[in-house]
Scaffold this motif. Structure first.
Motif, short mmCIF file in Angstrom:
data_model
loop_
_atom_site.label_atom_id
_atom_site.label_comp_id
_atom_site.label_asym_id
_atom_site.label_seq_id
_atom_site.Cartn_x
_atom_site.Cartn_y
_atom_site.Cartn_z
N GLY A 1 3.59 8.82 10.91
CA GLY A 1 4.62 8.29 10.03
C GLY A 1 4.94 6.82 10.19
N ARG A 2 4.11 6.10 10.92
CA ARG A 2 4.40 4.69 11.17
C ARG A 2 3.31 3.80 10.60
NH1 ARG A 2 8.42 3.48 14.44
NH2 ARG A 2 8.43 1.72 13.00
N GLY A 3 3.54 2.49 10.72
CA GLY A 3 2.57 1.53 10.22
C GLY A 3 1.30 1.49 11.04
N LEU A 4 0.36 0.70 10.57
CA LEU A 4 -0.93 0.60 11.22
C LEU A 4 -0.94 -0.53 12.25
CD1 LEU A 4 -1.47 2.06 8.45
CD2 LEU A 4 -3.78 1.14 8.61
N GLN A 5 -1.39 -0.21 13.42
CA GLN A 5 -1.52 -1.21 14.48
C GLN A 5 -2.95 -1.69 14.53
OE1 GLN A 5 -1.37 0.29 18.51
NE2 GLN A 5 -0.48 -1.61 19.28
N TYR B 1 -7.86 0.28 13.15
CA TYR B 1 -6.42 0.44 13.25
C TYR B 1 -6.11 1.78 13.91
CZ TYR B 1 -5.88 -3.29 9.79
OH TYR B 1 -5.92 -4.48 9.12
N LEU C 1 4.06 7.06 2.52
CA LEU C 1 4.39 5.96 3.42
C LEU C 1 4.03 4.66 2.71
CD1 LEU C 1 5.24 5.06 6.32
CD2 LEU C 1 2.81 5.16 6.90
N TYR D 1 0.84 -1.19 0.00
CA TYR D 1 0.00 0.00 0.00
C TYR D 1 0.88 1.25 0.00
CZ TYR D 1 -3.99 -2.85 1.62
OH TYR D 1 -4.99 -3.77 1.74
N GLY E 1 6.30 0.09 8.00
CA GLY E 1 6.26 1.20 7.07
C GLY E 1 7.62 1.76 6.70
N PHE F 1 -0.35 -5.09 9.12
CA PHE F 1 0.50 -4.19 8.38
C PHE F 1 1.93 -4.20 8.91
CE2 PHE F 1 -2.02 -1.79 5.39
CZ PHE F 1 -3.31 -2.08 5.79
N GLY F 2 2.85 -3.87 8.02
CA GLY F 2 4.24 -3.71 8.40
C GLY F 2 4.48 -2.37 9.07
N LEU G 1 3.58 0.67 2.82
CA LEU G 1 3.25 -0.35 3.80
C LEU G 1 3.05 -1.69 3.12
CD1 LEU G 1 0.56 1.77 5.63
CD2 LEU G 1 2.70 1.07 6.67
#
Lengths: 108, 111
Positions: free
Chosen positions: B41-45, B36, A86, A35, A101, A98-99, A88
């Protein structure tokens, strides 16, 4: 619990450069997805790969799925400022995991 | 095609106050639904997912809860917000044909 680690975490490059980002899973992917997400918006699906060793191309983006189905890479050729975002990776099972990122910044 | 609605779009709440975020889906039936949270700026938890009405699976122990009172409605709640609950909350839907859709998100700031 499956963990998806992406590298690098941040990447800043000039327009026209090539780049590769990586995604590694602690377990075999069911269905790997990539993504791209822009600030303040939800992620947008780029590609889904299922078969180990599979390579898919989407214009300047090349997605490769490892033979063992535990890793993947995304290669962008001749990056453009519009590629900024970003990136992902994700595994689609009954849960969509999800990773961590990779934040890409492409400067003109 | 499917559409996901989330509201509110932005929210500023004091520590200790309650929370209710709502997600509704159009254009599909019996979807898998997900909540989520994303730090900047980070991935989805993944917080919660649901495969049907009243069926909720929690991925991360915390002071949040989720409910699915109707097939296409998914609610995220808290009785008392913490500072660490700040973030960008996204609702997602996976259809029976494995198509994924995300809502526009809610930006929550806990002060």
């Amino acid at each position: 619990t499956q963990l998806l680690e992406q590298s690098p975490q941040f990447l800043s490059i000039q327009e026209g450069e090539n780049l590769t980002v990586y995604c590694n899973s602690s377990s075999v992917f069911s269905s790997l997805q990539w993504y791209r997400q822009e600030p303040g918006e939800g992620p947008v699906l780029l590609v889904t790969v299922v078969t180990g060793g599979e390579v898919k191309k989407l214009k300047r983006l090349t997605f490769q799925f490892g033979d063992a189905r535990k890793d993947s890479s995304l290669h962008i050729t001749a990056a453009q400022p519009g590629d900024t975002g970003l990136y992902l990776c994700a595994d689609l099972t009954d849960k969509l995991i999800f990773g961590t990122g990779t934040r890409l910044q492409v400067f003109p | 095609s499917q559409t996901i609605h989330q509201w509110p779009a932005t929210l500023v709440q004091p520590v200790g106050s309650p929370l209710s975020l709502e997600c509704t889906v159009e254009g599909t039936s019996n979807p898998n639904l997900y909540w989520y949270r994303q730090a900047a700026g980070r991935g989805l938890q993944l917080l919660f997912y649901s495969v049907g009405i009243g069926q909720i699976s929690s991925e991360v122990p915390q002071n949040l809860s989720a409910s699915r009172p109707q097939d296409r409605q998914f609610i995220l709640s808290s009785k008392k917000l913490l500072l660490s609950d700040s973030g960008f909350y996204l609702c997602a839907c996976v259809s029976s044909s494995y198509e994924q859709y995300f809502g526009p998100g809610t930006r929550l700031t806990v002060t």
